[in-house]
Design a protein around this motif. Structure first.
Motif, PDB file in Angstrom:
ATOM      1  N   SER A   1     -15.348   7.460  11.878  1.00  8.42           N
ATOM      2  CA  SER A   1     -13.818   7.458  11.030  1.00  8.42           C
ATOM      3  C   SER A   1     -14.490   6.320   9.667  1.00  8.42           C
ATOM      4  O   SER A   1     -15.382   5.431  10.016  1.00  8.42           O
ATOM      5  N   VAL A   2     -13.589   6.328   8.940  1.00 12.91           N
ATOM      6  CA  VAL A   2     -14.082   5.416   7.584  1.00 12.91           C
ATOM      7  C   VAL A   2     -12.674   4.567   7.382  1.00 12.91           C
ATOM      8  O   VAL A   2     -11.409   5.051   7.257  1.00 12.91           O
ATOM      9  N   ARG A   3     -12.982   3.189   7.205  1.00 11.96           N
ATOM     10  CA  ARG A   3     -11.976   2.336   6.993  1.00 11.96           C
ATOM     11  C   ARG A   3     -12.097   1.736   5.842  1.00 11.96           C
ATOM     12  O   ARG A   3     -13.275   1.130   5.441  1.00 11.96           O
ATOM     13  N   GLU A   4     -10.785   1.648   4.621  1.00 11.45           N
ATOM     14  CA  GLU A   4     -10.999   1.205   3.789  1.00 11.45           C
ATOM     15  C   GLU A   4     -11.008  -0.460   3.618  1.00 11.45           C
ATOM     16  O   GLU A   4     -10.572  -1.078   4.786  1.00 11.45           O
ATOM     17  N   PRO A   5     -11.468  -1.034   2.693  1.00 10.21           N
ATOM     18  CA  PRO A   5     -11.574  -2.324   2.846  1.00 10.21           C
ATOM     19  C   PRO A   5     -10.287  -3.276   3.179  1.00 10.21           C
ATOM     20  O   PRO A   5      -9.037  -2.536   2.516  1.00 10.21           O
ATOM     21  N   ASP A   6     -10.118  -4.101   4.142  1.00 10.12           N
ATOM     22  CA  ASP A   6      -8.889  -4.733   4.438  1.00 10.12           C
ATOM     23  C   ASP A   6      -8.398  -5.401   3.240  1.00 10.12           C
ATOM     24  O   ASP A   6      -9.375  -6.285   2.585  1.00 10.12           O
ATOM     25  N   ILE A   7      -7.254  -5.113   2.790  1.00  8.38           N
ATOM     26  CA  ILE A   7      -6.627  -5.555   1.399  1.00  8.38           C
ATOM     27  C   ILE A   7      -6.595  -7.051   1.611  1.00  8.38           C
ATOM     28  O   ILE A   7      -6.732  -7.835   0.728  1.00  8.38           O
ATOM     29  N   GLU A   8      -6.168  -7.646   2.795  1.00  5.36           N
ATOM     30  CA  GLU A   8      -5.926  -8.870   3.046  1.00  5.36           C
ATOM     31  C   GLU A   8      -7.283  -9.674   2.544  1.00  5.36           C
ATOM     32  O   GLU A   8      -7.237 -10.886   1.838  1.00  5.36           O
TER      33      GLU A   8
ATOM     34  N   ALA B   1     -18.021  -0.807  -1.592  1.00  2.00           N
ATOM     35  CA  ALA B   1     -16.863  -0.101  -2.058  1.00  2.00           C
ATOM     36  C   ALA B   1     -17.272   0.717  -3.016  1.00  2.00           C
ATOM     37  O   ALA B   1     -18.114   0.598  -4.024  1.00  2.00           O
ATOM     38  N   GLY B   2     -16.328   1.871  -3.131  1.00  8.19           N
ATOM     39  CA  GLY B   2     -16.599   2.765  -4.222  1.00  8.19           C
ATOM     40  C   GLY B   2     -17.600   3.876  -3.806  1.00  8.19           C
ATOM     41  O   GLY B   2     -17.602   5.085  -4.768  1.00  8.19           O
ATOM     42  N   ALA B   3     -18.708   3.459  -2.830  1.00  7.68           N
ATOM     43  CA  ALA B   3     -19.544   4.685  -2.738  1.00  7.68           C
ATOM     44  C   ALA B   3     -19.021   5.488  -1.711  1.00  7.68           C
ATOM     45  O   ALA B   3     -18.170   5.359  -1.143  1.00  7.68           O
ATOM     46  N   SER B   4     -19.570   6.710  -1.942  1.00  6.15           N
ATOM     47  CA  SER B   4     -19.125   7.942  -1.054  1.00  6.15           C
ATOM     48  C   SER B   4     -19.633   7.855   0.259  1.00  6.15           C
ATOM     49  O   SER B   4     -20.674   7.566   0.485  1.00  6.15           O
TER      50      SER B   4
ATOM     51  N   GLU C   1       0.909  -1.268  -0.114  1.00  2.00           N
ATOM     52  CA  GLU C   1       0.029   0.119   0.140  1.00  2.00           C
ATOM     53  C   GLU C   1       0.813   1.165   0.004  1.00  2.00           C
ATOM     54  O   GLU C   1       0.470   2.258  -0.616  1.00  2.00           O
ATOM     55  N   GLN C   2       1.901   1.258   0.687  1.00  3.54           N
ATOM     56  CA  GLN C   2       2.685   2.447   0.884  1.00  3.54           C
ATOM     57  C   GLN C   2       3.739   2.369  -0.320  1.00  3.54           C
ATOM     58  O   GLN C   2       4.255   3.670  -0.579  1.00  3.54           O
ATOM     59  N   LEU C   3       4.129   1.441  -0.944  1.00  2.05           N
ATOM     60  CA  LEU C   3       5.374   1.692  -1.900  1.00  2.05           C
ATOM     61  C   LEU C   3       4.764   1.259  -3.325  1.00  2.05           C
ATOM     62  O   LEU C   3       5.233   1.978  -4.217  1.00  2.05           O
ATOM     63  N   CYS C   4       3.639   0.737  -3.644  1.00  5.72           N
ATOM     64  CA  CYS C   4       3.612   0.134  -5.033  1.00  5.72           C
ATOM     65  C   CYS C   4       2.188   0.829  -5.454  1.00  5.72           C
ATOM     66  O   CYS C   4       1.313   0.769  -5.036  1.00  5.72           O
TER      67      CYS C   4
ATOM     68  N   GLY D   1     -14.624  -6.476  -4.396  1.00  5.37           N
ATOM     69  CA  GLY D   1     -15.856  -6.310  -3.929  1.00  5.37           C
ATOM     70  C   GLY D   1     -15.812  -6.100  -2.606  1.00  5.37           C
ATOM     71  O   GLY D   1     -16.694  -6.164  -1.761  1.00  5.37           O
ATOM     72  N   GLY D   2     -14.854  -5.471  -2.001  1.00  7.22           N
ATOM     73  CA  GLY D   2     -14.812  -5.224  -0.524  1.00  7.22           C
ATOM     74  C   GLY D   2     -15.747  -4.219   0.017  1.00  7.22           C
ATOM     75  O   GLY D   2     -15.948  -3.269  -0.970  1.00  7.22           O
ATOM     76  N   GLU D   3     -16.248  -4.120   1.065  1.00  7.00           N
ATOM     77  CA  GLU D   3     -16.836  -2.986   1.755  1.00  7.00           C
ATOM     78  C   GLU D   3     -16.210  -2.064   2.550  1.00  7.00           C
ATOM     79  O   GLU D   3     -14.987  -2.458   3.225  1.00  7.00           O
TER      80      GLU D   3
END
Lengths: 268, 269, 327
Positions: free
Chosen positions: C300-307, C279-282, C214-217, C242-244
């Protein structure tokens, strides 16, 4: 090749420098090594305290055999002895680290953990060899006889070296089989310290034709000592050691390449 | 009681671990057998010249050779086993973790080494001795008692060997060239245990001294016990000699261990 | 300009012998890398991820010339790594997370001096590069310490420096932050970003730590069971999985599950409640609606966990890779 030798020199130099940084410790281990490798010669001396001849050979003659084989073995051990560790490197995967460097792996493995203390065995062997030459009245030898001594030591170094390299190549397939190599290196050295007449004819034939250890010293030494060859081989064979050594090295080189190729295709 | 159970577990684990090194075991058996043949031939030549040398008959001398090969790995004459591992842990500093375990460090490693030795006795002892018996006339006892005494003597020899190797491994706390020390210790073990030549052949005062050194407990004594060289009470004396060295060296090991712990505590490894 | 790294239907098949019963042995083919095609341009920084045994290290081993491919074509800087291993070695740097290239018993400095000579690095260039690495990776105090006395994080930094002294065009990193503490991780990541930006070094990173990625690529290549399942940007991966997104709401006091349009209640714990957004919704309309109806303390808003996203990608058997790679 030149690149590889340069790398070998660089890496061994590094190890030597790091040992020499602690001079006292280094001197102690060399002296101790010298003394302790002499113990197997002490065992031979004890034997000759009880008997006058072993297999028809006198003490000085056995010392000559001891000196030639041990000097050759000691040099090979000094130069290539570390190759024994290649199985360990395959097992723990550290061989990969050597494979991504711009120098041949063979010489990197050979130079790994280069231990100057192994000079102890070489010097001890040369001392015994010198003593035997005095006892055998080598001053009266012909130039040909004299020349055969360095020929034996150098060819022997190459033959033992080939065994180390071949054994290391074998470890690509059987990583835990490092000890088999000892049978041929340490075992060969022990064998060749005694006269061939002590052993059964099959064993002598085996180490002449199959694993040509006999060319380290037995075959040429019998000529130098004016002894009969128990196998009755033609006379020119006595001078064949350098050729045999060359063949051994070529064979070991091929085995190493095959082993490395195998490793790179299976990544075991 | 708990300590005993723990030791048994450690020993059992170590036994099974060594049992998984199949290729290494085969390689070792091969090497022992090769060396056995080389030494046996030289002994044949030697005893051919002097049939009662060192108080042994030629058959007994040959048996001595093959017992030596059978026990080489078991008593770890040339080093190895816990020595290598513990030495590695001292070098890497992992021993600091070991020192804080609830179990005693020395007892832990002794248990592991006994497990290893038990495996090596079975895995690397039987085949060379059997090959030797096929290739040469050996003087092995037919009755069970000498074999039982032999096992006791081997066990004591293993403990003595362990105690020596433990000291060698601990030396890595102070010495820089630990590998060199191990190599030296191995060569000393081979010579002074009788591996190259029975100690009864060693001449004069030197021979007297050598026969009282701890290495004698690792091969010379067990071999003599099996060969029935000792009579009656002498056998017990021989076992007591082994036990004495075992206790003395284990005690020395504890003392050195205490110093090592202090060093770790002071210098943080 | 041709691509810097080209993999064309790359394959690696191992034959595994397994003990089956007392004596019988079973031979089984394992397709560790099963036809992977992709290209990496010079100067890209790519995260190469996948579960254990997916074929990540096997790919890296082929890229570095350690292993010979069993099929397909592979070129790095126009060189076939399998046949020209030592020539390529001068142009690449490799860091194996678990295995050090440094000399265990010798001071760090000595290892670097040896690298200089093995790689024939010009003294001036070596000095500059070493200084830079020492500076950025904070190695100054460690140069005279034997490697065995270094901590894992210090050693990893030392290894990364060793891989960069000869100015490699490409850097392969196999789990470079495994086992490192937070500070070391940050240091390593920052350094890699700099190297990539300033020198244009192509970087290929295999890792378990998705924060690295996430931080590098900008780009991720995901493989599973030897096959490529995703190749593209991180955002695309999230959408593909399709993460939430999760909205964490701290109410002023405990309340029954909140109800707002566009969000779904997940769970609550005291005054804190978790809501799921597609995902993708504002998040803005949802937040506005919440604020209007409930007394909010924090949010707070958390992005879908990439794992989780990747797990979903694996489970669905892969997604069609977006044709346009980022940048």
């Amino acid at each position: 090749m030149v690149d590889g030798l340069r790398a070998y020199a660089l890496i061994t130099g590094m190890w030597v420098r790091s040992t020499l940084a602690y001079r006292a410790s280094f001197a102690m281990t060399v002296v101790a090594n010298f003394a302790v490798t002499a113990l197997d010669f002490v065992a031979i001396m004890i034997m000759f305290g009880h008997v006058d001849a072993l297999g028809g050979f006198a003490m000085a003659e056995v010392a000559f055999l001891y000196g030639t084989t041990s000097a050759a073995f000691g040099l090979a051990d000094l130069l290539l002895g570390s190759m024994n560790g290649v199985g360990q490197r395959v097992r723990d995967g550290t061989l990969d680290v050597l494979l991504v460097r711009p120098v041949p792996v063979f010489l990197q493995v050979a130079a790994d953990r280069f231990a100057l203390r192994r000079l102890g065995r070489v010097s001890q062997a040369l001392l015994v060899l010198g003593w035997s030459l005095v006892q055998l009245d080598a001053a009266s030898w012909s130039a040909g006889q004299w020349l055969m001594v360095p020929m034996m030591v150098l060819s022997g170094t190459a033959i033992y070296g080939a065994l180390y390299a071949g054994g290391a190549a074998f470890q690509f397939w059987a990583q835990d089989a490092a000890e088999v190599q000892n049978s041929f290196t340490y075992g060969g050295n022990t064998l060749l310290q005694y006269p061939p007449t002590v052993f059964g004819a099959e064993l002598v034939r085996g180490v002449t034709f199959v694993v040509p250890l006999a060319f380290v010293n037995w075959v040429p030494a019998l000529r130098v000592l004016g002894r009969d060859d128990p196998l009755g081989l033609p006379g020119w064979v006595d001078f064949a050691s350098p050729a045999v050594a060359l063949v051994c090295c070529a064979g070991a080189g091929l085995a190493w390449r095959a082993g490395l190729r195998g490793y790179r295709s299976t990544g075991s | 009681m708990h300590a005993v159970r723990l030791s048994l577990t450690v020993a059992g684990h170590s036994f099974r671990r060594y049992a998984t090194y199949r290729v290494a075991t085969l390689a070792g058996v091969f090497t022992n057998t090769v060396f056995g043949f080389i030494l046996a031939y030289t002994f044949v030549a030697l005893w051919h010249e002097r049939p009662q040398l060192g108080g042994y008959t030629p058959e007994q001398a040959l048996t001595f050779v093959w017992i030596g090969q059978a026990l080489l790995a078991t008593v770890a004459l040339m080093g190895g086993g816990v020595e290598e591992e513990l030495h590695g842990r001292v070098r890497s500093g992992d021993v600091g973790i070991d020192l804080h375990r609830p179990a005693d460090l020395q007892v832990w490693w002794l248990s592991a080494d006994l497990g290893r030795a038990a495996f090596h006795l079975l895995g690397r002892g039987i085949v060379p001795l059997a090959v030797g018996a096929l290739g040469f006339p050996l003087a092995l006892p037919a009755l069970p008692l000498p074999w039982l005494l032999f096992l006791v003597s081997v066990a004591l020899g293993v403990v003595v060997g362990f105690a020596i190797r433990y000291l060698v491994a601990l030396s890595a706390f102070w010495l820089l060239d630990g590998v060199g020390v191990r190599a030296l210790s191995g060569l000393l073990g081979v010579f002074f245990s009788g591996m190259l030549l029975p100690l009864t052949l060693f001449p004069g005062v030197f021979g007297e001294v050598v026969r009282w050194l701890p290495w004698a407990a690792m091969l010379q004594v067990p071999a003599d016990v099996l060969l029935g060289v000792h009579r009656g009470g002498d056998t017990l004396a021989a076992l007591a000699f082994q036990a004495g060295w075992a206790l003395a060296l284990l005690a020395l090991g504890r003392a050195v261990q205490r110093l090592a712990v202090r060093k770790v505590v002071v210098q943080g490894g | 300009m041709p691509d810097f790294i080209e993999l064309d239907r790359l394959e690696k098949v191992f034959t595994v012998r397994r003990r089956a019963g007392r004596l019988r042995r079973e031979r089984r083919e394992v397709r560790a890398v099963d036809g992977i095609s992709c290209t990496v341009a010079r100067g890209e920084m790519v995260g190469y991820i996948g579960p254990n045994g997916a074929g990540k290290s096997t790919t890296v081993k082929m890229l570095t010339g350690i292993l010979t491919p069993s099929g397909g074509r592979l070129r790095v800087a126009g060189i076939d790594p399998a046949t020209d291993r030592t020539r390529l070695a001068r142009r690449m740097g490799v860091v194996f997370g678990q295995r050090t290239t440094l000399w265990w018993d010798l001071p760090l400095r000595d290892s670097y001096a040896l690298m200089r000579r093995l790689y024939r690095i010009e003294p001036a260039r070596y000095r500059v590069n070493l200084e830079r690495c020492v500076d950025l990776l904070d190695l100054g105090a460690l140069l005279d310490v034997p490697v065995r006395q270094l901590s894992l994080g210090q050693r990893m930094r030392g290894d990364i420096a060793a891989a960069l002294l000869h100015d490699p065009e490409v850097l392969y990193l196999d789990e470079p932050t495994i086992g490192l503490d937070v500070v070391s991780k940050a240091k390593v990541r920052g350094f890699l970003r700099d190297v990539n930006a300033e020198r244009g070094t192509t970087v290929l990173l295999t890792t378990h730590d998705l924060t690295d990625v996430e931080q590098l690529c900008d780009r991720v290549v995901v493989i599973d069971r030897g096959r490529l399942v995703y190749d593209g940007g991180l955002a695309g991966l999230r959408a593909a999985g399709g993460g939430e997104r999760t909205l964490v709401v701290d109410l002023a006091r405990e309340a029954p599950p909140v109800e707002v349009p566009g969000a779904r209640f997940v769970r609550s714990e005291g005054p804190r409640q978790w809501l799921a957004l597609p995902a993708g919704a504002s998040a803005a309309p949802v937040v506005a609606a919440l604020a209007a109806r409930y007394p909010l303390a924090d949010l707070s808003v958390r992005e879908p966990d990439i794992e989780e996203v990747i797990a979903r990608v694996y489970a669905s058997g892969g997604v069609p890779a977006p044709t346009a790679a980022p940048r």
